[in-house]
Scaffold this motif. Structure first.
Motif, mmCIF file in Angstrom:
data_model
loop_
_atom_site.group_PDB
_atom_site.id
_atom_site.type_symbol
_atom_site.label_atom_id
_atom_site.label_comp_id
_atom_site.label_asym_id
_atom_site.label_seq_id
_atom_site.Cartn_x
_atom_site.Cartn_y
_atom_site.Cartn_z
ATOM 1 N N LEU A 184 14.688 15.723 1.120
ATOM 2 C CA LEU A 184 15.559 14.689 0.569
ATOM 3 C C LEU A 184 15.865 13.584 1.576
ATOM 4 O O LEU A 184 16.273 12.484 1.190
ATOM 5 N N ASP A 185 15.674 13.885 2.856
ATOM 6 C CA ASP A 185 15.930 12.873 3.891
ATOM 7 C C ASP A 185 14.806 11.864 3.999
ATOM 8 O O ASP A 185 14.939 10.861 4.713
ATOM 9 N N LYS A 186 13.689 12.101 3.308
ATOM 10 C CA LYS A 186 12.536 11.201 3.355
ATOM 11 C C LYS A 186 12.300 10.669 1.940
ATOM 12 O O LYS A 186 11.796 11.389 1.081
ATOM 13 N N MET A 187 12.650 9.427 1.718
ATOM 14 C CA MET A 187 12.694 8.880 0.366
ATOM 15 C C MET A 187 11.335 8.888 -0.317
ATOM 16 O O MET A 187 11.225 9.280 -1.482
ATOM 17 N N VAL A 235 -2.418 -3.493 5.866
ATOM 18 C CA VAL A 235 -2.019 -4.423 4.814
ATOM 19 C C VAL A 235 -0.658 -3.996 4.264
ATOM 20 O O VAL A 235 0.232 -4.809 4.037
ATOM 21 N N VAL A 236 -0.522 -2.694 4.028
ATOM 22 C CA VAL A 236 0.748 -2.104 3.598
ATOM 23 C C VAL A 236 1.288 -1.291 4.769
ATOM 24 O O VAL A 236 0.621 -0.373 5.262
ATOM 25 N N ILE A 237 2.490 -1.634 5.221
ATOM 26 C CA ILE A 237 3.082 -0.997 6.400
ATOM 27 C C ILE A 237 4.136 0.007 5.930
ATOM 28 O O ILE A 237 5.139 -0.371 5.309
ATOM 29 N N TYR A 238 3.917 1.285 6.202
ATOM 30 C CA TYR A 238 4.837 2.335 5.793
ATOM 31 C C TYR A 238 5.873 2.600 6.879
ATOM 32 O O TYR A 238 5.545 2.629 8.070
ATOM 33 N N ASN A 239 7.093 2.821 6.454
ATOM 34 C CA ASN A 239 8.160 3.258 7.350
ATOM 35 C C ASN A 239 8.053 4.768 7.491
ATOM 36 O O ASN A 239 8.418 5.515 6.573
ATOM 37 N N ASN A 291 8.589 9.121 5.278
ATOM 38 C CA ASN A 291 7.510 10.007 4.832
ATOM 39 C C ASN A 291 7.256 11.074 5.889
ATOM 40 O O ASN A 291 7.887 11.063 6.952
ATOM 41 N N LEU A 292 6.350 11.991 5.614
ATOM 42 C CA LEU A 292 6.120 13.124 6.510
ATOM 43 C C LEU A 292 5.403 12.740 7.800
ATOM 44 O O LEU A 292 5.401 13.508 8.761
ATOM 45 N N GLY A 293 4.751 11.575 7.811
ATOM 46 C CA GLY A 293 3.996 11.165 8.988
ATOM 47 C C GLY A 293 2.643 11.840 9.093
ATOM 48 O O GLY A 293 1.973 11.750 10.119
ATOM 49 N N ILE A 294 2.226 12.525 8.016
ATOM 50 C CA ILE A 294 0.910 13.183 7.977
ATOM 51 C C ILE A 294 -0.077 12.237 7.302
ATOM 52 O O ILE A 294 0.175 11.763 6.187
ATOM 53 N N ARG A 295 -1.171 11.958 7.962
ATOM 54 C CA ARG A 295 -2.151 11.006 7.432
ATOM 55 C C ARG A 295 -3.522 11.656 7.279
ATOM 56 O O ARG A 295 -3.931 12.464 8.111
ATOM 57 N N ILE A 296 -4.193 11.293 6.218
ATOM 58 C CA ILE A 296 -5.613 11.612 6.046
ATOM 59 C C ILE A 296 -6.354 10.307 6.297
ATOM 60 O O ILE A 296 -6.229 9.366 5.507
ATOM 61 N N VAL A 306 -4.277 7.195 5.652
ATOM 62 C CA VAL A 306 -3.553 7.240 4.381
ATOM 63 C C VAL A 306 -2.454 8.300 4.433
ATOM 64 O O VAL A 306 -2.742 9.472 4.693
ATOM 65 N N PRO A 307 -1.196 7.934 4.191
ATOM 66 C CA PRO A 307 -0.121 8.942 4.131
ATOM 67 C C PRO A 307 -0.424 10.002 3.079
ATOM 68 O O PRO A 307 -0.908 9.680 1.990
ATOM 69 N N ILE A 308 -0.155 11.254 3.391
ATOM 70 C CA ILE A 308 -0.462 12.354 2.480
ATOM 71 C C ILE A 308 0.244 12.169 1.139
ATOM 72 O O ILE A 308 -0.258 12.572 0.094
ATOM 73 N N GLU A 309 1.408 11.523 1.163
ATOM 74 C CA GLU A 309 2.158 11.291 -0.078
ATOM 75 C C GLU A 309 1.392 10.415 -1.063
ATOM 76 O O GLU A 309 1.617 10.496 -2.277
#
Length: 236
Positions: A128-131, A186-190, A194-199, A202-205
């Motif tokens: 819940l702490d990661k929107m 192009v799209v910058i994620y905070n 998110n979990l900070g896990i990337r493939i 690409v964020p896993i989410e």
């Protein structure tokens, strides 16, 4: 030329499906009566989500890679994304139905719902702490439940097959959008949201986000098609 990057990705995504929309086998253009309402309804939902996540700093768009025209805080290219990507994805869905008439993934439909829905809900509460992580999980669970309540497992096998195939162009396009082939994304994620896990980059989410986007489009698409079939049969 780098300002055309996001626009170019949109045009690339839709180019082949649009060019093949009128061919005689899949006859994709004949499904536009169901396709365009599905894209419109789903697009409105996702654009509202997109707007608020941008407003709240969950992600942002790099002005270096778009033309600079925006509406409600979203670049023009992001608006186009919710048309071009679903158009291409449902094209893949239809092509797979044509070339693979047997629904080979149908047995996996119910297990997908019964396993994935509780997992997503639990995962959402756990983070819940990661929107982005939590909202993404809850939304995907809701879309799966809604689809199953309306259709049961009738289309889930077809959806699973399409989703697995769509992952290939998905990782290519999203990889470019998240900086896999450019100096900056192009799209910058905070990453605090998110979990900070990337493939790749690409964020896993995003794989769950893609599931929701595809399934909601397919759900509305098939609902409209089934209504037309039902009304046609009643008129005979």
């Amino acid at each position: 030329m780098e300002k055309f990057l996001y626009l170019s990705l949109n045009l690339f995504a839709i180019s082949y499906p649009l060019a093949r929309s009128f061919e005689s086998r899949v006859k994709y253009s004949k499904q536009w009566y169901a396709l365009f309402p599905a894209i419109l309804i789903t697009g409105v939902i996702f654009l509202i989500w997109d707007h608020y996540f941008t407003l709240w700093g969950v992600w942002e768009f790099n002005p270096r890679y778009n033309l600079g025209y925006s509406l409600f805080g979203l670049p023009l290219e992001e608006w186009l994304f919710f048309f071009t990507v679903p158009y291409a994805c449902i094209f893949i869905y239809e092509v797979l139905i044509y070339f693979f008439p047997k629904d080979i993934f149908k047995p996996a439909g119910k297990p997908l719902v019964f396993i994935l829905v509780p997992f997503l809900i639990g995962f959402g509460f756990l983070h819940l702490d990661k929107m982005y992580t939590s909202v993404n999980a809850f939304f995907a669970a809701a879309v799966l439940i809604l689809h199953f309540v309306i259709f049961g497992d009738k289309y889930l096998g077809r959806f699973i097959f399409a989703y697995l195939v769509v992952l290939i162009p998905f990782f290519l396009c999203n990889g470019i959008l998240t900086g896999g082939m450019t100096d900056e994304p192009v799209v910058i994620y905070n990453n605090s949201e998110n979990l900070g896990i990337r493939i790749w980059t690409v964020p896993i989410e995003d794989t769950v986000y893609n599931l929701s986007l595809l399934l909601l489009n397919i759900s509305i698409f098939e609902f409209i098609r089934s209504r037309k079939t039902f009304l046609s049969s009643k008129s005979l």
